[in-house]
Design an enzyme around this catalytic site. Sequence first.
Site, PDB file in Angstrom:
ATOM      1  N   CYS A 131       0.832  -1.202   0.000  1.00 15.84           N
ATOM      2  CA  CYS A 131       0.000   0.000   0.000  1.00 15.84           C
ATOM      3  C   CYS A 131       0.868   1.254   0.000  1.00 15.84           C
ATOM      4  O   CYS A 131       1.427   1.614   1.033  1.00 15.84           O
ATOM      5  CB  CYS A 131      -0.933  -0.024   1.215  1.00 15.84           C
ATOM      6  SG  CYS A 131      -1.951   1.449   1.370  1.00 15.84           S
ATOM      7  N   CYS A 134      -0.458   4.068   2.209  1.00 17.82           N
ATOM      8  CA  CYS A 134      -0.204   3.855   3.634  1.00 17.82           C
ATOM      9  C   CYS A 134       1.260   4.139   3.976  1.00 17.82           C
ATOM     10  O   CYS A 134       1.559   4.745   4.991  1.00 17.82           O
ATOM     11  CB  CYS A 134      -0.501   2.412   4.030  1.00 17.82           C
ATOM     12  SG  CYS A 134      -2.075   1.796   3.450  1.00 17.82           S
ATOM     13  N   ASP A 135       2.175   3.666   3.151  1.00 15.58           N
ATOM     14  CA  ASP A 135       3.580   3.613   3.562  1.00 15.58           C
ATOM     15  C   ASP A 135       4.519   4.498   2.760  1.00 15.58           C
ATOM     16  O   ASP A 135       5.663   4.699   3.169  1.00 15.58           O
ATOM     17  CB  ASP A 135       4.091   2.161   3.451  1.00 15.58           C
ATOM     18  CG  ASP A 135       3.305   1.225   4.344  1.00 15.58           C
ATOM     19  OD1 ASP A 135       2.810   1.698   5.392  1.00 15.58           O
ATOM     20  OD2 ASP A 135       3.171   0.041   4.004  1.00 15.58           O
TER      21      ASP A 135
HETATM   22  C1  LIG Z   1       0.614  -3.738   6.301  1.00 20.03           C
HETATM   23  C2  LIG Z   1      -0.585  -2.840   6.103  1.00 20.03           C
HETATM   24  C3  LIG Z   1      -0.489  -1.514   6.438  1.00 20.03           C
HETATM   25  C4  LIG Z   1      -1.595  -0.671   6.271  1.00 20.03           C
HETATM   26  N1  LIG Z   1      -1.449   0.616   6.639  1.00 20.03           N
HETATM   27  C5  LIG Z   1      -2.511   1.451   6.520  1.00 20.03           C
HETATM   28  C6  LIG Z   1      -2.398   2.810   6.923  1.00 20.03           C
HETATM   29  O1  LIG Z   1      -1.329   3.271   7.355  1.00 20.03           O
HETATM   30  N2  LIG Z   1      -3.508   3.581   6.805  1.00 20.03           N
HETATM   31  C7  LIG Z   1      -4.690   3.113   6.303  1.00 20.03           C
HETATM   32  O2  LIG Z   1      -5.662   3.872   6.252  1.00 20.03           O
HETATM   33  N3  LIG Z   1      -4.819   1.843   5.901  1.00 20.03           N
HETATM   34  C8  LIG Z   1      -3.757   1.010   5.989  1.00 20.03           C
HETATM   35  N4  LIG Z   1      -3.873  -0.290   5.569  1.00 20.03           N
HETATM   36  C9  LIG Z   1      -5.136  -0.722   4.983  1.00 20.03           C
HETATM   37  C10 LIG Z   1      -6.142  -1.024   6.104  1.00 20.03           C
HETATM   38  O3  LIG Z   1      -5.565  -1.943   6.997  1.00 20.03           O
HETATM   39  C11 LIG Z   1      -7.443  -1.568   5.531  1.00 20.03           C
HETATM   40  O4  LIG Z   1      -7.948  -0.683   4.555  1.00 20.03           O
HETATM   41  C12 LIG Z   1      -8.476  -1.727   6.638  1.00 20.03           C
HETATM   42  O5  LIG Z   1      -7.985  -2.560   7.667  1.00 20.03           O
HETATM   43  C13 LIG Z   1      -9.773  -2.326   6.091  1.00 20.03           C
HETATM   44  O6  LIG Z   1     -10.648  -2.478   7.158  1.00 20.03           O
HETATM   45  P1  LIG Z   1     -11.837  -3.553   7.147  1.00 20.03           P
HETATM   46  O7  LIG Z   1     -12.520  -3.369   8.441  1.00 20.03           O
HETATM   47  O8  LIG Z   1     -12.604  -3.441   5.901  1.00 20.03           O
HETATM   48  O9  LIG Z   1     -11.120  -4.989   7.068  1.00 20.03           O
HETATM   49  P2  LIG Z   1      -9.945  -5.670   7.895  1.00 20.03           P
HETATM   50  O10 LIG Z   1      -9.178  -4.713   8.708  1.00 20.03           O
HETATM   51  O11 LIG Z   1      -9.206  -6.472   6.883  1.00 20.03           O
HETATM   52  O12 LIG Z   1     -10.717  -6.650   8.886  1.00 20.03           O
HETATM   53  C14 LIG Z   1     -11.390  -7.768   8.418  1.00 20.03           C
HETATM   54  C15 LIG Z   1     -11.929  -8.525   9.612  1.00 20.03           C
HETATM   55  O13 LIG Z   1     -12.814  -9.552   9.160  1.00 20.03           O
HETATM   56  C16 LIG Z   1     -12.587 -10.700   9.931  1.00 20.03           C
HETATM   57  N5  LIG Z   1     -13.093 -11.863   9.181  1.00 20.03           N
HETATM   58  C17 LIG Z   1     -12.785 -12.268   7.915  1.00 20.03           C
HETATM   59  N6  LIG Z   1     -13.447 -13.401   7.612  1.00 20.03           N
HETATM   60  C18 LIG Z   1     -14.201 -13.718   8.694  1.00 20.03           C
HETATM   61  C19 LIG Z   1     -15.112 -14.781   9.014  1.00 20.03           C
HETATM   62  N7  LIG Z   1     -15.378 -15.767   8.147  1.00 20.03           N
HETATM   63  N8  LIG Z   1     -15.702 -14.779  10.232  1.00 20.03           N
HETATM   64  C20 LIG Z   1     -15.464 -13.795  11.129  1.00 20.03           C
HETATM   65  N9  LIG Z   1     -14.615 -12.767  10.874  1.00 20.03           N
HETATM   66  C21 LIG Z   1     -13.990 -12.735   9.684  1.00 20.03           C
HETATM   67  C22 LIG Z   1     -11.097 -10.714  10.192  1.00 20.03           C
HETATM   68  O14 LIG Z   1     -10.770 -11.544  11.308  1.00 20.03           O
HETATM   69  C23 LIG Z   1     -10.877  -9.226  10.464  1.00 20.03           C
HETATM   70  O15 LIG Z   1     -11.116  -8.950  11.805  1.00 20.03           O
HETATM   71  C24 LIG Z   1      -2.795  -1.157   5.730  1.00 20.03           C
HETATM   72  C25 LIG Z   1      -2.893  -2.500   5.375  1.00 20.03           C
HETATM   73  C26 LIG Z   1      -1.804  -3.334   5.563  1.00 20.03           C
HETATM   74  C27 LIG Z   1      -1.908  -4.790   5.207  1.00 20.03           C
END
Ligand SMILES: Cc1cc2nc3c(=O)[nH]c(=O)nc-3n(C[C@H](O)[C@H](O)[C@H](O)COP(=O)(O)OP(=O)(O)OC[C@H]3O[C@@H](n4cnc5c(N)ncnc54)[C@H](O)[C@@H]3O)c2cc1C
Length: 309
Positions: A131, A134-135
């Site tokens: 990303c 992000c970084d």
């Molecule tokens: C290394 C890294 C660095 C990042 N840095 C940044 C940053 O600096 N700033 C920024 O804005 N974004 C950053 N991002 C992006 C950011 O992390 C994502 O956009 C954000 O986390 C998305 O949120 P979400 O809630 O949609 O999903 P996620 O955070 O991916 O959460 C998904 C959730 O669903 C759960 N889940 C999945 N399947 C199931 C199931 N079958 N049953 C129950 N639970 C389930 C998982 O356990 C998890 O808790 C980064 C991503 C990465 C990988």
Amino acid sequence: MEKVVIIGSGPAGWTAALYTARAQLAPLVLMGQQPGGLLTTTSIVENFPGFPDGVDGYELMTRMQKQAERFGAKASFGVVDAVDFSQRPLKLVVDGEPVTAQTVIIATGAGHKHLGVPGEHELENKGTTYCATCDGALPMFRNQPLVVVGGGDSACEEALYLTRFGAEIFLIHRRDSLRASKIMAERTLAHPKIKPVWDSVVTEVLDPSAGRVTGVKLRNLKSGAETLLPCAGVFIAIGHVPNTKIFQGQIAMDENGFIERQTGAATNVPGVFVAGDCSDHVYRQAVTAAGMGCAAAIDAERFLAANQA
Ligand SMILES: Cc1cc2nc3c(=O)[nH]c(=O)nc-3n(C[C@H](O)[C@H](O)[C@H](O)COP(=O)(O)OP(=O)(O)OC[C@H]3O[C@@H](n4cnc5c(N)ncnc54)[C@H](O)[C@@H]3O)c2cc1C
């Protein structure tokens, strides 16, 4: 029966939990295999509003959880194995046990596609990233040669974004032309800092023994020639896979498995709402996921109010 079940505990899930908890709906949050979601895998988050000095990803997610729990959200380590949205109440199978719900908010996120080459995993957060938004601004990438892997719109966007920070950006693509839309490809190739490396794949990220990215090994797919390209960062932009397999056949998705929103956060199934990266292949940020979590919660609350027995 639960009024609201939230599947996922990333920024989308916990924000949906905060809003539905404050609306006194006592949401059940099924945290899944990765409690706290993707942000728990990163150290510093510098672009989440409200933290002028940045915040550790794990700490940010712990704070979101505490905030939602303070208003009555119920956290469970459950993983959803299957759902049946064909009738009401909505049915879920969580670690083999049945759970029924009046509304469900899907916030299961998306994973990055990995290259699967030596050094990639070992150097995650040490120069290998998925990303640029992000970084890219981190000090370790400033005025350094950087590598972007991919040839689609995302790879072009990452490369263009990185031109603000890197000395030069090498765009590694396995073909001899970009897959990206015409306008994006033209803009990318016209940028003086971006240098395409055609017909090539990364075969190794160096150097785990140095504890940081120092370069990549490349193989030209046409000539077979192997070369070493020094760089300080590898930005991998070869696509995302939404965590939506368990919803296949139950809910409308696009051809890549991202769940489709109809109006607001509503899906095509009444009472099922969606938020975050599992429905968003464009922005993929914590703050946008949180915003969508808020929208899904408000939509769920209104749905419950309108459908009260
Ligand atoms: C290394 C890294 C660095 C990042 N840095 C940044 C940053 O600096 N700033 C920024 O804005 N974004 C950053 N991002 C992006 C950011 O992390 C994502 O956009 C954000 O986390 C998305 O949120 P979400 O809630 O949609 O999903 P996620 O955070 O991916 O959460 C998904 C959730 O669903 C759960 N889940 C999945 N399947 C199931 C199931 N079958 N049953 C129950 N639970 C389930 C998982 O356990 C998890 O808790 C980064 C991503 C990465 C990988």
